[in-house]
Design an enzyme around this catalytic site. Sequence first.
Site: not given
Length: 834
Positions: A365, A556-557, A562, A664, A668
């Site tokens: 992952h 998100k985290r 990110k 993901t 969504k």
Amino acid sequence: MNENIATEATELDNLMLIIKSFLEHMEYTLGKDKYTATKYDAFNALAYAVRDKLVERWLDTQQAYYNSDNKRIYYLSMEFLMGRALGNSLINLGILDDFREAMTSLGYDFEELFEEEQDAGLGNGGLGRLAACFLDSMATMSIPAYGYGIRYEYGIFRQKIVDGAQMELPDNWLRYRNPWELDRQEHLHPVKFYGRVITTVNKQGNVVKEWVDTEDVMAMAYDTPIPGYQNNTVNTMRLWSAKSSRDFDLKFFNEGNYIRAVEKKMQTETISKVLYPADNVIEGKELRFKQEYFLASATIHDVLYRFKKKHTDLKLLPEKVAIQLNDTHPALAIPELMRVLLDLENMEWDDAWKVTKKTFAYTNHTILPEALEQWPVWFFEQILPRHLQIVFDINTRFMEEVKERFPGDSDRLSRMSIVEEHWERKIRMAHLAIVGSHSVNGVAALHTEIIKNQLFRDFFEMYPERFNNKTNGITQRRWLKMANPTLADLISEYIGTGWTTDLFELEKLRAATKDPEFVPRWQAVKRANKERLAAYILKHNCIEVNVDSMFDCQVKRIHEYKRQLLNVLHVVTMYNRIKENPAGEFVPRTFIFGGKAAPAYFTAKLIIRLINAVGSVVNNDPDVGDRMKVVFLANYSVSLAEDIFPASDLSEQISTAGTEASGTGNMKFALNGALTIGTLDGANIEIMEEVGKENIFIFGLTAAEVNNLRKKGYNPRDYYNRQPELKKALDMIAGGFFTPSAPDLFRPIVDILLNQGDYYMLLADYASYIACQEEVSKVYLDKDEWARRAILNTAGMGKFSSDRTIAEYAREIWGISPMNITPGAGSRQPGETF
């Protein structure tokens, strides 16, 4: 006429049965009546009534698996981010409306009862939520499957924002009860730690290894039913809880030392106490290591227990059992299975290794070095001494295989060894997972190419047949039908309900972009969802946002890769433009952030403080007014995500190209009609291919360009000096503009960008990102065009159902076929079905 009367009578009977079940659980299960029951009691009584509906199907499903002896998949994951179960269970059972009517008739606010449920926060982000989606899809597709994890008493911490900073509070989600689980006290497996290994020779002259003087912990099973969507399948998620092998030491108790008597019990049960213990101290790392083995050992023994109910020849194991490792965390299951086969079942090494490799498959992952686990050899020496011997033996044989395949290549031997020999000796868990599995998959097309050609290139050259791609997916039952019911109803009205089990049916929505009645209804649904989220923001953040503004979301985290920080630079740039020209035309935006930073991750926590500090200035500047608001939603969770995704206009997927395995959240958002701004990273690429380049906003360097720039030599100061808006934004952050009382607070962030190399290349992508955001604003001005593109995004999401992903796993990796579960078919036979 008679048929109508009969139907009404049946519906009334169903209603009365639901009410009866609810009231009986309130009285007999909870011991409450209408005078003493709280709202939380009402939720629990409702949950037990729903669980009753699951149990018969659950028993039938397990008995059918037992009778058929079909091959089964065991999905091992350290995280299962399940969220709330009530709504999902009602939808999948097809009884949502019946229960709503029953509760309403009793005077309860149905939606308020939903809010009483605690999120099962047994995960930190995408990894755990993916596992949850996979369980839903496996049940919906009637695939014989079990999810295995740990029943953490404390899930991912509860986040509170105090003076702009993250505070971590314990998430004691089990402090009252979990009505969905059933404890299986008969399923107890001993898990061994520490001790020593003795070597003897048996009567046949064979060397025998025995692991002795161990400290044992008991793993006790807690089962949760996982219903498929409107079928008869109910699969099982089994979570392990650590129990002491004896309650307390009577010797100490009899001496009057109660604390010493229970001390061992307390230490033992710490193993399943908390998700992600702090890994910046050695005690936290050791606990994490023990958790991973605890999951692996308990699961392997449970799988073999179930297998042996029908079979005696363990060489048949791969024909009946597939074990999927969700990232490297459960990789200790490989040497554990080898230990059992060698030491307890007396199997020869070659046979045991053949069985093990055929049984296991590994999903990678991440390509981030910090997430590719490596455990110190001395951990194994102290905690798992027998497993260290087995891993060394695996590696010795593997190195011989590499030498034979690539003679004279000593560098390759060093790169591929399971044992890292430089500096501190460590076991490379990803290498162990690859060597011990028959399949290695990435989770998006780009990610798979990176692991084949960069991260695990040596292994791909040796075992090309093992590597494959399985692009991640999400379950549309949770993330559209449940999270966005008004949009789901609108879609079903237009194209039918087939999309709930075949998401490619959404392709039919493309025609709706030309329907003059459909588009306004789509826009009305979006606005209503935005109004709900705006009300939540006002209640929890005391910020009034403009519902007509673009809801620009990044949830998100919190992590440097990110690039929430790049988003903040855009916010500051927009703010500066408004300040320079207060009378100018600006497309209003509400910037919505959410996510948790690991407690020991200093930079990520500082980014949260920066987001809130910038928001404090922007939100209170009269020149800005309602043209811009910055909101950080605390304690991001599955249930909060279910409010955010339906209300979003723009989805921020802006990681540095080549760093996000898949994502993901991007799926969504798009499924709920948000447009994506993103890099060519992870699944963004495949989303672009499905929805069309013209319906997504792409910016920035590609993964290849990132690599080339690094090789050439990347100097972030070149970008800082050439771009005045960027320089101004960074200078404001570094100079204390947003925190005048602590002017140096955010200097470390700017130092990372300007003086420590800007590893994730925010500055290199800044100009492209700003230009792309300007294009976003232009499109948003045309409301009908924006709605048209939003509809096309939803229409293009067929590929991104977790049903498609699971079908590929089942067909191409596990070799497992769906089973048709007939209600009541199970001539239930004696014997353990769970």
